[in-house]
Design an enzyme around this catalytic site. Sequence first.
Site, PDB file in Angstrom:
ATOM      1  CG  ASP A   1      -2.035   0.983   1.139  1.00  2.00           C
ATOM      2  OD1 ASP A   1      -1.815   2.078   0.605  1.00  2.00           O
ATOM      3  OD2 ASP A   1      -3.140   0.666   1.602  1.00  2.00           O
TER       4      ASP A   1
ATOM      5  CG  HIS B   1      -8.123   1.177  -6.024  1.00  5.01           C
ATOM      6  ND1 HIS B   1      -9.159   1.897  -5.482  1.00  5.01           N
ATOM      7  CD2 HIS B   1      -6.981   1.743  -5.552  1.00  5.01           C
ATOM      8  CE1 HIS B   1      -8.667   2.858  -4.714  1.00  5.01           C
ATOM      9  NE2 HIS B   1      -7.349   2.782  -4.737  1.00  5.01           N
TER      10      HIS B   1
END
Length: 399
Positions: free
Chosen positions: A216, A303
């Site tokens: 992330d 995404h």
Amino acid sequence: MSPVSRRGLFGYAGATGVGAAAGFAGGWAAKPDPAPAGHQVLNQRYSAFGAHQPGILTPTAAANQLVALDLLPGTDAAALARLMRAWSGVIDALMSGRPVAGDTLPDLAQGAVSLSVLVGYGPAVFDLAGLEARRPAGFQDIPPMTHDRLEERWSGGDLLLWISADDGTSVDYAVRRLVSDAAPFARRRWTQTGSWRGFDSFGQAVTGRNLFGQVDGSANPDGPTRDEALWSTDEWLSGGTQLVVRRIEMNLDTWDEATRDRQEASIGRRLGDGAPLTGDREEDDLDLAATVDGAPAIALDAHARRSHPEENGGRRMVRRGVNYTHEEWVDGELRSTAGLVFCAFQASIADQFIPVQRRLDELDALNEWTTAVGSAVFVIPPGIAPGGWIGEGLLTAAP
């Protein structure tokens, strides 16, 4: 001579002043950790002074608490300035590892624990008399999104403290000191606790992972591109920024039921190393034009595609998040939830965060597993100059 209480010191201590989950793994998010590979991120000492507040570009620490407070009736701009002067002195002491004056727990003050304290102002601060015209351009609440299920207990706030360190004890100690000093001016609204592992087994910097197992914070810009996206152009806020805090609940049970191929297709990146499905390394950019058997190699609802600058008018922001787990009793049953406290820094919430968030709300494969349950916005003042205090440029001229 009787001991002086912490509250008793308050009067003159100040005189010596000193967010659907946008950006989960997308290509537009700017990396807050400037540490190169091999750089030690544990047991660091950060200064409370500088052009920018610590906690924006310093590496995300292992232990974190975000604490929102509401101003008490009667707290005007002048009273807020007194609190900021006091907080500035306490923050300097805490980050230096020194006990603050009158502290009943001086042995908890420790140096070299990577402690940072970030202070922010919510919208209500700019409703105070004398401050109405100083609201920064583009600073606003996030409008309702289709996939939001916001709860009051995780939303809003007039002041923010984001305290980070290598360990929870150091964070708890700093929170106690600062919230106690705020008691005459503000009461606690919510606390969100989270953890992050942005280092490997040797304590060296790596990109961390969220609870989906995703790397992330990949493909983040740096240098002038980051600075343009991050720092405010408002005169009093030069060196400051705007922050969105979104509590993103993640459905780990149904995520675990999905095949790895489906998980990676939803993200647009490989889980193992964070590389885009069109690349070999985490640092490789997405090739949005690539195809496999005539179909986009990175799905149209992935995404990473939906949040990529090329599909969002070049919009970028600096993001740093922390993982959370939460348990509570509901109707006699223990309910467990988990997710990400997603935080995005940008020069303008209206011009940067909201357009990207709307695009993700419209179509993002991760919406199947993520729900925003909390939302708050804060202005992050510039850093403290030696001899100065937090928010001095805003509050000095207040009546």
